[in-house]
Design an enzyme around this catalytic site. Structure first.
Site, PDB file in Angstrom:
ATOM      1  N   CYS A  30       0.834  -1.207   0.000  1.00 27.95           N
ATOM      2  CA  CYS A  30       0.000   0.000   0.000  1.00 27.95           C
ATOM      3  C   CYS A  30       0.873   1.262   0.000  1.00 27.95           C
ATOM      4  O   CYS A  30       1.561   1.543   0.988  1.00 27.95           O
ATOM      5  CB  CYS A  30      -0.911  -0.042   1.224  1.00 27.95           C
ATOM      6  SG  CYS A  30      -1.776   1.489   1.589  1.00 27.95           S
ATOM      7  N   CYS A  33       0.094   3.791   2.721  1.00 32.17           N
ATOM      8  CA  CYS A  33       0.514   3.235   4.013  1.00 32.17           C
ATOM      9  C   CYS A  33       1.994   3.494   4.250  1.00 32.17           C
ATOM     10  O   CYS A  33       2.415   3.809   5.370  1.00 32.17           O
ATOM     11  CB  CYS A  33       0.251   1.730   4.067  1.00 32.17           C
ATOM     12  SG  CYS A  33      -1.478   1.260   3.906  1.00 32.17           S
TER      13      CYS A  33
END
Length: 107
Positions: A30, A33
């Site tokens: 991600c 993230c």
């Protein structure tokens, strides 16, 4: 560094804790993230002893992610007295995350 949260320690470190917890649900793949990860680690150092700040890898800990209906990442949950009291989905600047923590710690 933020605490790595798993099925083995989530109950004791977060739900049974008398501290406010900020839990970052993330994954290796991600992009957002990875951008917010260093901020989470900074906050973990700054709030050490005052709040529990941890990360749940959704690929490894699907049960926890499902339990809290995490469908998009990063998702950050704020937990106090075993209950989710706030939720943030997506990236956020450090000051936004910090102000939510400070507000929970003040109450």
């Amino acid at each position: 560094m933020a605490l790595e949260l798993t099925n083995d320690n989530f109950q004791s470190e977060v739900l049974d804790s008398d501290k406010v917890s900020m839990v970052d649900f993330w994954a290796e793949w991600c992009g957002p993230c990875k951008m917010i990860g260093p901020i989470i680690d900074e906050l973990a150092e700054e709030y050490e002893g005052k709040a529990t700040i941890g990360k749940v890898n959704v690929d490894n800990e699907r049960d926890i992610a499902n339990q809290y209906s995490v469908s998009g990442i990063p998702t950050i949950l704020y937990i106090k007295n075993g209950q989710v009291v706030d939720r943030h989905v997506g990236r956020a600047p450090k000051n936004v995350l910090q102000s939510k923590l400070d507000a929970l710690l003040a109450n």
